[in-house]
Design a protein around this motif. Sequence first.
Motif, PDB file in Angstrom:
ATOM      1  N   ALA A  54       0.726  -1.143  -0.166  1.00  0.00           N
ATOM      2  CA  ALA A  54       0.021  -0.001   0.103  1.00  0.00           C
ATOM      3  C   ALA A  54       0.907   1.216  -0.042  1.00  0.00           C
ATOM      4  N   ILE A  55       1.852   1.321   0.750  1.00  0.00           N
ATOM      5  CA  ILE A  55       2.923   2.377   0.754  1.00  0.00           C
ATOM      6  C   ILE A  55       3.677   2.780  -0.625  1.00  0.00           C
ATOM      7  N   GLU A  59       2.853   5.748  -2.809  1.00  0.00           N
ATOM      8  CA  GLU A  59       3.890   6.802  -3.245  1.00  0.00           C
ATOM      9  C   GLU A  59       3.885   6.987  -4.889  1.00  0.00           C
ATOM     10  N   ASP A  60       3.727   5.790  -5.487  1.00  0.00           N
ATOM     11  CA  ASP A  60       3.829   5.916  -7.114  1.00  0.00           C
ATOM     12  C   ASP A  60       2.718   6.854  -7.571  1.00  0.00           C
ATOM     13  N   PHE A 137      -2.162   6.869   3.228  1.00  0.00           N
ATOM     14  CA  PHE A 137      -2.413   8.044   2.278  1.00  0.00           C
ATOM     15  C   PHE A 137      -1.924   9.285   3.004  1.00  0.00           C
ATOM     16  N   VAL A 138      -2.358   9.685   4.255  1.00  0.00           N
ATOM     17  CA  VAL A 138      -1.958  10.978   4.631  1.00  0.00           C
ATOM     18  C   VAL A 138      -0.394  11.031   4.967  1.00  0.00           C
ATOM     19  N   ARG A 139       0.074  10.050   5.404  1.00  0.00           N
ATOM     20  CA  ARG A 139       1.513   9.925   5.729  1.00  0.00           C
ATOM     21  C   ARG A 139       2.383  10.253   4.466  1.00  0.00           C
ATOM     22  N   GLU A 140       1.915   9.547   3.405  1.00  0.00           N
ATOM     23  CA  GLU A 140       2.776   9.581   1.949  1.00  0.00           C
ATOM     24  C   GLU A 140       2.393  10.946   1.490  1.00  0.00           C
ATOM     25  N   MET A 142       1.667  13.881   2.998  1.00  0.00           N
ATOM     26  CA  MET A 142       2.364  14.800   3.828  1.00  0.00           C
ATOM     27  C   MET A 142       4.050  15.010   3.336  1.00  0.00           C
ATOM     28  N   HIS A 143       4.675  13.710   3.500  1.00  0.00           N
ATOM     29  CA  HIS A 143       5.885  13.564   3.108  1.00  0.00           C
ATOM     30  C   HIS A 143       6.469  13.973   1.600  1.00  0.00           C
ATOM     31  N   HIS A 144       5.589  13.248   0.575  1.00  0.00           N
ATOM     32  CA  HIS A 144       5.899  13.538  -0.588  1.00  0.00           C
ATOM     33  C   HIS A 144       5.626  15.118  -1.218  1.00  0.00           C
TER      34      HIS A 144
END
Length: 173
Positions: A54-55, A59-60, A137-140, A142-144
């Motif tokens: 899922a991560i 990300e992609d 989703f929110v983690r990715e 915010m990071h990207h």
Amino acid sequence: MTHILQLVLGPESTGLFNCAAEGQRHGLMAWGHAQLTAWFFNGDTITPGRLEHAIEWTEDRIQAAHADIPLGAQLYTSEDDLRALAEVSGVSPSEDMLLHVEAVEATFSRLVMQAFGQAPHQEALPSSARFFSTVVFVRELMHHLHFPQIHVVHKHSLPSVAEASMLLNAQAL
């Protein structure tokens, strides 16, 4: 000038809209929580393998969206899923909440421990596929997209979910 963007999570698409310029889109991802939930978190348990896939997938998709984020933009949302995430992440419930990336990261770490069966009972997170998807989703995002925080505000502070959903659907075509 501060740009205020609204995050709208739809079942089939996700969008970032400029609050100052009605309907101006800064990013649209042609996938939403329904796909992420169905493809990776089909049930109330989470596994390390599904979490990792899922991560990577998320990300992609975020990178492929080529979101046009103005420097210093602030991200706002009135999504109930993010309100629930903020509360689980330790933000005191209120009409206007500030969810920092560090709090999301700490909740994600708890999710990883839960996936490996190592989370203490008092650290357990909600066991729903939708919650798992929201955290990833929110983690990715915010990071990207380099958002240090998300303002989770009362529903009447931003355009209605119906208006934003109509924008999502119209712009996804």
